[in-house]
Write a protein that holds these residues in place. Structure first.
Motif, PDB file in Angstrom:
ATOM      1  N   PHE A 151      25.045  15.684  57.960  1.00 30.90           N
ATOM      2  CA  PHE A 151      24.199  14.569  57.534  1.00 30.90           C
ATOM      3  C   PHE A 151      25.038  13.305  57.578  1.00 30.90           C
ATOM      4  O   PHE A 151      26.125  13.249  56.973  1.00 30.90           O
ATOM      5  N   GLY A 152      24.574  12.282  58.282  1.00 32.28           N
ATOM      6  CA  GLY A 152      25.336  11.044  58.378  1.00 32.28           C
ATOM      7  C   GLY A 152      26.705  11.251  58.978  1.00 32.28           C
ATOM      8  O   GLY A 152      27.685  10.633  58.532  1.00 32.28           O
ATOM      9  N   ASN A 153      26.791  12.132  59.970  1.00 30.88           N
ATOM     10  CA  ASN A 153      28.049  12.447  60.660  1.00 30.88           C
ATOM     11  C   ASN A 153      29.100  13.052  59.738  1.00 30.88           C
ATOM     12  O   ASN A 153      30.297  12.984  60.030  1.00 30.88           O
ATOM     13  N   ARG A 154      28.626  13.649  58.648  1.00 31.37           N
ATOM     14  CA  ARG A 154      29.542  14.339  57.743  1.00 31.37           C
ATOM     15  C   ARG A 154      29.036  15.749  57.470  1.00 31.37           C
ATOM     16  O   ARG A 154      27.829  16.000  57.501  1.00 31.37           O
ATOM     17  N   ASN A 155      29.951  16.646  57.235  1.00 27.03           N
ATOM     18  CA  ASN A 155      29.598  18.012  56.846  1.00 27.03           C
ATOM     19  C   ASN A 155      29.399  18.049  55.332  1.00 27.03           C
ATOM     20  O   ASN A 155      30.332  17.763  54.568  1.00 27.03           O
ATOM     21  N   ILE A 156      28.173  18.401  54.907  1.00 23.77           N
ATOM     22  CA  ILE A 156      27.857  18.492  53.487  1.00 23.77           C
ATOM     23  C   ILE A 156      27.904  19.962  53.078  1.00 23.77           C
ATOM     24  O   ILE A 156      27.130  20.774  53.596  1.00 23.77           O
ATOM     25  N   PRO A 157      28.796  20.338  52.173  1.00 28.93           N
ATOM     26  CA  PRO A 157      28.881  21.743  51.772  1.00 28.93           C
ATOM     27  C   PRO A 157      27.636  22.195  51.016  1.00 28.93           C
ATOM     28  O   PRO A 157      26.971  21.394  50.362  1.00 28.93           O
ATOM     29  N   VAL A 158      27.332  23.479  51.126  1.00 24.21           N
ATOM     30  CA  VAL A 158      26.202  24.061  50.406  1.00 24.21           C
ATOM     31  C   VAL A 158      26.765  24.874  49.237  1.00 24.21           C
ATOM     32  O   VAL A 158      27.510  25.825  49.433  1.00 24.21           O
ATOM     33  N   ARG A 159      26.407  24.474  48.030  1.00 22.59           N
ATOM     34  CA  ARG A 159      26.951  25.113  46.830  1.00 22.59           C
ATOM     35  C   ARG A 159      25.967  26.126  46.257  1.00 22.59           C
ATOM     36  O   ARG A 159      24.780  26.119  46.573  1.00 22.59           O
ATOM     37  N   GLU A 160      26.491  26.958  45.371  1.00 20.63           N
ATOM     38  CA  GLU A 160      25.642  27.932  44.685  1.00 20.63           C
ATOM     39  C   GLU A 160      24.940  27.256  43.512  1.00 20.63           C
ATOM     40  O   GLU A 160      25.573  26.556  42.713  1.00 20.63           O
ATOM     41  N   LEU A 161      23.653  27.470  43.413  1.00 15.89           N
ATOM     42  CA  LEU A 161      22.868  26.877  42.342  1.00 15.89           C
ATOM     43  C   LEU A 161      23.407  27.273  40.974  1.00 15.89           C
ATOM     44  O   LEU A 161      23.489  26.452  40.055  1.00 15.89           O
ATOM     45  N   GLU A 162      23.786  28.520  40.832  1.00 16.41           N
ATOM     46  CA  GLU A 162      24.209  29.050  39.528  1.00 16.41           C
ATOM     47  C   GLU A 162      25.416  28.311  38.960  1.00 16.41           C
ATOM     48  O   GLU A 162      25.582  28.217  37.749  1.00 16.41           O
ATOM     49  N   LYS A 163      26.255  27.747  39.842  1.00 21.78           N
ATOM     50  CA  LYS A 163      27.485  27.092  39.391  1.00 21.78           C
ATOM     51  C   LYS A 163      27.365  25.572  39.325  1.00 21.78           C
ATOM     52  O   LYS A 163      28.352  24.876  39.082  1.00 21.78           O
ATOM     53  N   PHE A 164      26.157  25.049  39.533  1.00 18.26           N
ATOM     54  CA  PHE A 164      25.980  23.607  39.621  1.00 18.26           C
ATOM     55  C   PHE A 164      25.527  23.036  38.285  1.00 18.26           C
ATOM     56  O   PHE A 164      24.685  23.619  37.600  1.00 18.26           O
ATOM     57  N   ALA A 165      26.073  21.876  37.932  1.00 20.91           N
ATOM     58  CA  ALA A 165      25.700  21.194  36.686  1.00 20.91           C
ATOM     59  C   ALA A 165      24.859  19.959  37.001  1.00 20.91           C
ATOM     60  O   ALA A 165      25.296  19.078  37.745  1.00 20.91           O
ATOM     61  N   PHE A 166      23.652  19.897  36.455  1.00 21.29           N
ATOM     62  CA  PHE A 166      22.771  18.753  36.662  1.00 21.29           C
ATOM     63  C   PHE A 166      23.150  17.622  35.724  1.00 21.29           C
ATOM     64  O   PHE A 166      23.665  17.846  34.624  1.00 21.29           O
ATOM     65  N   THR A 167      22.849  16.368  36.147  1.00 28.48           N
ATOM     66  CA  THR A 167      23.155  15.183  35.347  1.00 28.48           C
ATOM     67  C   THR A 167      21.960  14.235  35.363  1.00 28.48           C
ATOM     68  O   THR A 167      21.096  14.323  36.236  1.00 28.48           O
ATOM     69  N   PRO A 168      21.907  13.291  34.427  1.00 31.28           N
ATOM     70  CA  PRO A 168      20.755  12.383  34.338  1.00 31.28           C
ATOM     71  C   PRO A 168      20.585  11.454  35.531  1.00 31.28           C
ATOM     72  O   PRO A 168      19.491  10.926  35.738  1.00 31.28           O
ATOM     73  N   ASP A 169      21.646  11.206  36.308  1.00 30.62           N
ATOM     74  CA  ASP A 169      21.557  10.249  37.405  1.00 30.62           C
ATOM     75  C   ASP A 169      21.102  10.893  38.711  1.00 30.62           C
ATOM     76  O   ASP A 169      21.212  10.288  39.778  1.00 30.62           O
ATOM     77  N   GLN A 170      20.549  12.085  38.641  1.00 39.43           N
ATOM     78  CA  GLN A 170      20.143  12.806  39.849  1.00 39.43           C
ATOM     79  C   GLN A 170      18.626  12.842  40.022  1.00 39.43           C
ATOM     80  O   GLN A 170      17.875  12.817  39.049  1.00 39.43           O
ATOM     81  N   VAL A 171      18.211  12.915  41.278  1.00 35.15           N
ATOM     82  CA  VAL A 171      16.847  13.288  41.649  1.00 35.15           C
ATOM     83  C   VAL A 171      16.953  14.643  42.331  1.00 35.15           C
ATOM     84  O   VAL A 171      17.701  14.797  43.300  1.00 35.15           O
ATOM     85  N   VAL A 172      16.239  15.618  41.811  1.00 31.12           N
ATOM     86  CA  VAL A 172      16.357  16.997  42.275  1.00 31.12           C
ATOM     87  C   VAL A 172      15.086  17.411  42.999  1.00 31.12           C
ATOM     88  O   VAL A 172      13.992  17.343  42.428  1.00 31.12           O
ATOM     89  N   VAL A 173      15.203  17.818  44.254  1.00 34.09           N
ATOM     90  CA  VAL A 173      14.079  18.297  45.053  1.00 34.09           C
ATOM     91  C   VAL A 173      14.181  19.814  45.173  1.00 34.09           C
ATOM     92  O   VAL A 173      15.206  20.334  45.621  1.00 34.09           O
ATOM     93  N   VAL A 174      13.140  20.509  44.765  1.00 36.31           N
ATOM     94  CA  VAL A 174      13.126  21.972  44.802  1.00 36.31           C
ATOM     95  C   VAL A 174      12.166  22.419  45.904  1.00 36.31           C
ATOM     96  O   VAL A 174      10.952  22.218  45.802  1.00 36.31           O
ATOM     97  N   LEU A 175      12.721  23.026  46.956  1.00 37.90           N
ATOM     98  CA  LEU A 175      11.920  23.435  48.106  1.00 37.90           C
ATOM     99  C   LEU A 175      11.468  24.885  48.031  1.00 37.90           C
ATOM    100  O   LEU A 175      10.600  25.295  48.794  1.00 37.90           O
ATOM    101  N   LYS A 176      12.067  25.659  47.140  1.00 39.28           N
ATOM    102  CA  LYS A 176      11.780  27.086  47.079  1.00 39.28           C
ATOM    103  C   LYS A 176      11.010  27.425  45.804  1.00 39.28           C
ATOM    104  O   LYS A 176      10.906  26.609  44.881  1.00 39.28           O
ATOM    105  N   SER A 177      10.479  28.635  45.770  1.00 37.12           N
ATOM    106  CA  SER A 177       9.756  29.100  44.589  1.00 37.12           C
ATOM    107  C   SER A 177      10.417  30.354  44.060  1.00 37.12           C
ATOM    108  O   SER A 177      11.257  30.969  44.723  1.00 37.12           O
ATOM    109  N   GLY A 178      10.049  30.740  42.841  1.00 39.36           N
ATOM    110  CA  GLY A 178      10.604  31.946  42.251  1.00 39.36           C
ATOM    111  C   GLY A 178      11.279  31.670  40.923  1.00 39.36           C
ATOM    112  O   GLY A 178      11.379  30.520  40.467  1.00 39.36           O
ATOM    113  N   ALA A 179      11.767  32.728  40.299  1.00 38.03           N
ATOM    114  CA  ALA A 179      12.348  32.626  38.964  1.00 38.03           C
ATOM    115  C   ALA A 179      13.560  31.708  38.927  1.00 38.03           C
ATOM    116  O   ALA A 179      13.724  30.900  37.992  1.00 38.03           O
ATOM    117  N   ALA A 180      14.434  31.804  39.929  1.00 37.67           N
ATOM    118  CA  ALA A 180      15.640  30.972  39.951  1.00 37.67           C
ATOM    119  C   ALA A 180      15.277  29.498  40.112  1.00 37.67           C
ATOM    120  O   ALA A 180      15.895  28.621  39.494  1.00 37.67           O
TER     121      ALA A 180
END
Length: 331
Positions: free
Chosen positions: A51-80
């Motif tokens: 993206f933008g000529n840069r490699n963006i790593p894909v992280r595991e959801l379980e280890k990610f910490a959300f913060t107030p300054d984010q906009v989160v787009v959820v493309l999948k469905s299910g319990a997780a």
């Protein structure tokens, strides 16, 4: 001292809508590469995304910490995905559910960027829902007639991509086997062959004879068009990868004036009139094609026409990017 740039978090890299979403984000320069965070639900190695000529790593959801300054787009469905929505909301982030996880929750505002984006400002929660691709297209097509709508019957021919990336891969494999003279394996999740077929329903039938997707389509349309419009829907699945077509039977509260209806549809946002539109015409486009407009033989109050669009690029990715832009800039 300037405030730090806000982040866009996308959950569901292996979703069918992910590639067109990333493409439009880059085309419109909605965010910089340094603002993008990519997450996957499954505990598996996923290649970095460019993206933008840069490699963006894909992280595991379980280890990610959300913060107030984010906009989160959820493309999948299910319990997780549902758990992630709850965690992001609790952290103070804005969440856009594009996977249908919150459908039926009346505390979640359904937002179409062209029809009711102002509702974001009065949303009860910081969780918004994107209408399904079928609902987004049909609502856009009907919006110019909203003041005179009485009832609508929708016959939606959805492509296999509406069922998800696994269904796309399944149909591709079935097609390859059939072209090589082998029997195609039936997708166990659907119960029918996808390649070279048309399905009256791609999921289990409810007691009413409808599917859950059909009732979800009604739900989204009512949230966008109002409860006063009577409606019924049928969703068929056709053996194409992308591009959806809906035949609409529209009852008005007065005798139909075809020229007036044509003029209204021709002035609709992102609508383009065409005599005989096809799904192929719409794929890759950012407009909904409207055609086959005619007077019904059943009633002087009824007109029939069809709407065609790119279900992934236009009705999911484009709408998602426009809402993300509003959230990043104004909320």
């Amino acid at each position: 001292m300037s405030e730090p740039a806000r982040e866009l978090v996308i959950i569901g890299v292996d979703s069918a809508a992910f590639a067109p979403l990333l493409e439009i984000l880059e085309e419109r320069e909605t965010i910089a590469a340094g603002q993008l965070r990519l997450l996957e639900i499954e505990d598996s190695e996923v290649e970095p995304q460019v993206f933008g000529n840069r490699n963006i790593p894909v992280r595991e959801l379980e280890k990610f910490a959300f913060t107030p300054d984010q906009v989160v787009v959820v493309l999948k469905s299910g319990a997780a995905a549902e758990a992630a929505i709850g965690a992001a909301e609790a952290a103070g982030a804005w969440v856009l559910d594009a996977g249908g996880n919150t459908r039926g929750d009346e505390t979640v505002t359904v937002v179409h960027p062209l029809l009711n984006s102002a509702d974001i400002a009065t949303a009860e929660r910081r969780v918004l829902a994107l209408p399904s691709a079928g609902a987004a297209m049909v609502a856009e097509a009907l919006a110019p007639l909203a003041e005179s709508l009485q009832a609508v019957e929708v016959q939606l021919n959805q492509p296999v991509s509406a069922l998800g990336k696994a269904a796309i891969d399944s149909m591709a494999a079935q097609t390859a086997r059939m072209f090589s003279g082998q029997d195609a394996e039936v997708d166990p999740a659907i119960g029918h062959r996808l390649a070279f077929n048309q399905l009256s329903a791609s999921e289990a039938l409810l007691a009413s004879g409808h599917t859950m997707s059909e009732l979800a389509l009604v739900h989204d349309l009512r949230r966008l068009l109002g409860e006063g419009v009577a409606m019924d829907v049928c969703i068929n699945t056709v053996s194409v990868f992308h591009g959806q077509l809906a035949n609409l039977r529209v009852a008005l509260n007065e005798d139909a004036d075809l020229e007036k209806v044509r003029a209204l549809l021709g002035n609709g946002a992102r609508l383009q009139l065409a005599e005989q539109p096809s799904a192929e015409d719409a794929v890759g486009s950012d407009v909904t094609l409207i055609g086959r407009l005619r007077q019904s033989l059943l009633s002087r109050h009824q007109v029939n026409f069809c709407a065609v669009s790119d279900n992934l690029r236009k009705d999911l990715a484009m709408n998602c990017v426009q809402i993300v832009h509003l959230l990043l800039k104004n909320h």
